[in-house]
Write a protein that holds these residues in place. Sequence first.
Motif, PDB file in Angstrom:
ATOM      1  N   ARG A 281       0.832  -1.205   0.000  1.00  0.00           N
ATOM      2  CA  ARG A 281       0.000   0.000   0.000  1.00  0.00           C
ATOM      3  C   ARG A 281       0.867   1.257   0.000  1.00  0.00           C
ATOM      4  O   ARG A 281       0.544   2.242  -0.675  1.00  0.00           O
ATOM      5  N   TYR A 285       0.794   4.281  -2.790  1.00  0.00           N
ATOM      6  CA  TYR A 285       0.657   5.715  -2.523  1.00  0.00           C
ATOM      7  C   TYR A 285       1.842   6.502  -3.095  1.00  0.00           C
ATOM      8  O   TYR A 285       1.685   7.646  -3.530  1.00  0.00           O
ATOM      9  N   SER A 288       1.035   5.636  -7.723  1.00  0.00           N
ATOM     10  CA  SER A 288      -0.328   5.106  -7.878  1.00  0.00           C
ATOM     11  C   SER A 288      -0.592   4.660  -9.310  1.00  0.00           C
ATOM     12  O   SER A 288      -1.305   5.318 -10.074  1.00  0.00           O
ATOM     13  N   LEU A 293      -1.680  -1.120  -8.016  1.00  0.00           N
ATOM     14  CA  LEU A 293      -3.024  -1.384  -7.511  1.00  0.00           C
ATOM     15  C   LEU A 293      -3.338  -2.876  -7.590  1.00  0.00           C
ATOM     16  O   LEU A 293      -3.883  -3.463  -6.644  1.00  0.00           O
ATOM     17  N   TYR A 302      -6.569  -6.796   1.798  1.00  0.00           N
ATOM     18  CA  TYR A 302      -7.253  -5.826   0.938  1.00  0.00           C
ATOM     19  C   TYR A 302      -8.639  -6.341   0.573  1.00  0.00           C
ATOM     20  O   TYR A 302      -9.625  -5.599   0.634  1.00  0.00           O
ATOM     21  N   THR A 306     -11.249  -3.866   2.542  1.00  0.00           N
ATOM     22  CA  THR A 306     -11.532  -2.675   1.739  1.00  0.00           C
ATOM     23  C   THR A 306     -12.951  -2.707   1.182  1.00  0.00           C
ATOM     24  O   THR A 306     -13.294  -3.576   0.374  1.00  0.00           O
ATOM     25  N   ARG A 311     -12.330   0.886  -2.580  1.00  0.00           N
ATOM     26  CA  ARG A 311     -11.805   0.383  -3.858  1.00  0.00           C
ATOM     27  C   ARG A 311     -11.988   1.422  -4.964  1.00  0.00           C
ATOM     28  O   ARG A 311     -11.121   1.588  -5.823  1.00  0.00           O
ATOM     29  N   ASP A 314      -9.301   4.003  -4.487  1.00  0.00           N
ATOM     30  CA  ASP A 314      -8.001   3.554  -4.991  1.00  0.00           C
ATOM     31  C   ASP A 314      -7.965   3.636  -6.521  1.00  0.00           C
ATOM     32  O   ASP A 314      -6.933   3.977  -7.116  1.00  0.00           O
TER      33      ASP A 314
END
Length: 332
Positions: A281, A285, A288, A293, A302, A306, A311, A314
């Motif tokens: 993760r 960040y 991206s 991902l 995840y 999540t 989602r 993201d």
Amino acid sequence: MISVIIATYNGEKYIQKQLQSILNQRKQPDEVIIRDDCSTDNTGNLIKEFIKENELSNWSFETNVSNKGYRGNFNNLLSLVNGDYIFLSDQDDEWLPNKIEKMVSIFENNQHILALNGSISLIDGHSHSIEIIDGKNMYNSNFYFSVKKLKRLNQIPLSDLVISNVTPGCAMAITKNLKEMFLQSYNEMIPHDWYLNMIAAIKGGCYYLNEPVINYRVHSNNAIGLSSAAERGLKAKLKSFDKEERIKNFQMQIDAIDKLTIDFANVDIKTKESQNYLKTRVAFYKKSTFMNLLKMCKYKDYQERTAIRGRIWDLVLALKIDSLAYLLDRRA
């Protein structure tokens, strides 16, 4: 012996209600130690008046010579305390009258427990109850995630604590043995209560009581675990999202596990997997991309933790919509 430690800073608005709720406990503590972190309001005077008016000879209060921050303040408080069972307190909540009685009884009947985390009920600034709906697999006003259905008393594995804590520290109590281990290892890289739970989990002694023990006050200065961002528009959320802060916080959690491994023991495979998820993760960040991902999406953490909203968020980052919104905002 039962001890309570209270860290205060500019808490004049609610401190008297907090102190009164401790004084109203059915089972009284043997000592209460309060340290104020150089407040600029009337917090210190209110505490001294409360102690004097109620003739509390086993309560002590001092103001720190310099501001330590809440982590440093609690670290110092733990070095001063003498109890076999130690309760941590903030300055703005209200304890339920049976908190100490209930939690000490559980400690005495379960000698292997090192950290006992109670559940919370939410109140507003006027002490009115706040009702919220827990998300899927979420407990404790959305503080704690668990795929497994919880019982009254639940052991918490370290892997659950890698990503988030169980409950606010003001709802927890610890043993003297855990305090000693904490003082030998803590370096303030992560909140004190979270680190206490991590040590306890390594030793198999971190537990969660699925019953409220405090009324946790939600206001602008302490709304940990609660977010209004979901109710705001996309533009506002994009502006409030801080990648660097997220990276810093996740890296802090990763480093904490590494330190615990060095100081105490090797962590289990599931914990390592959760730590690797956090690393992925952080990588997402920092960069991206769809590739990062997809790497993140492969982890069980995840997939289980999540929600759809997360989602979508993201995906927004991967599509660089956040950058586009920033450019449009500058041109507006």
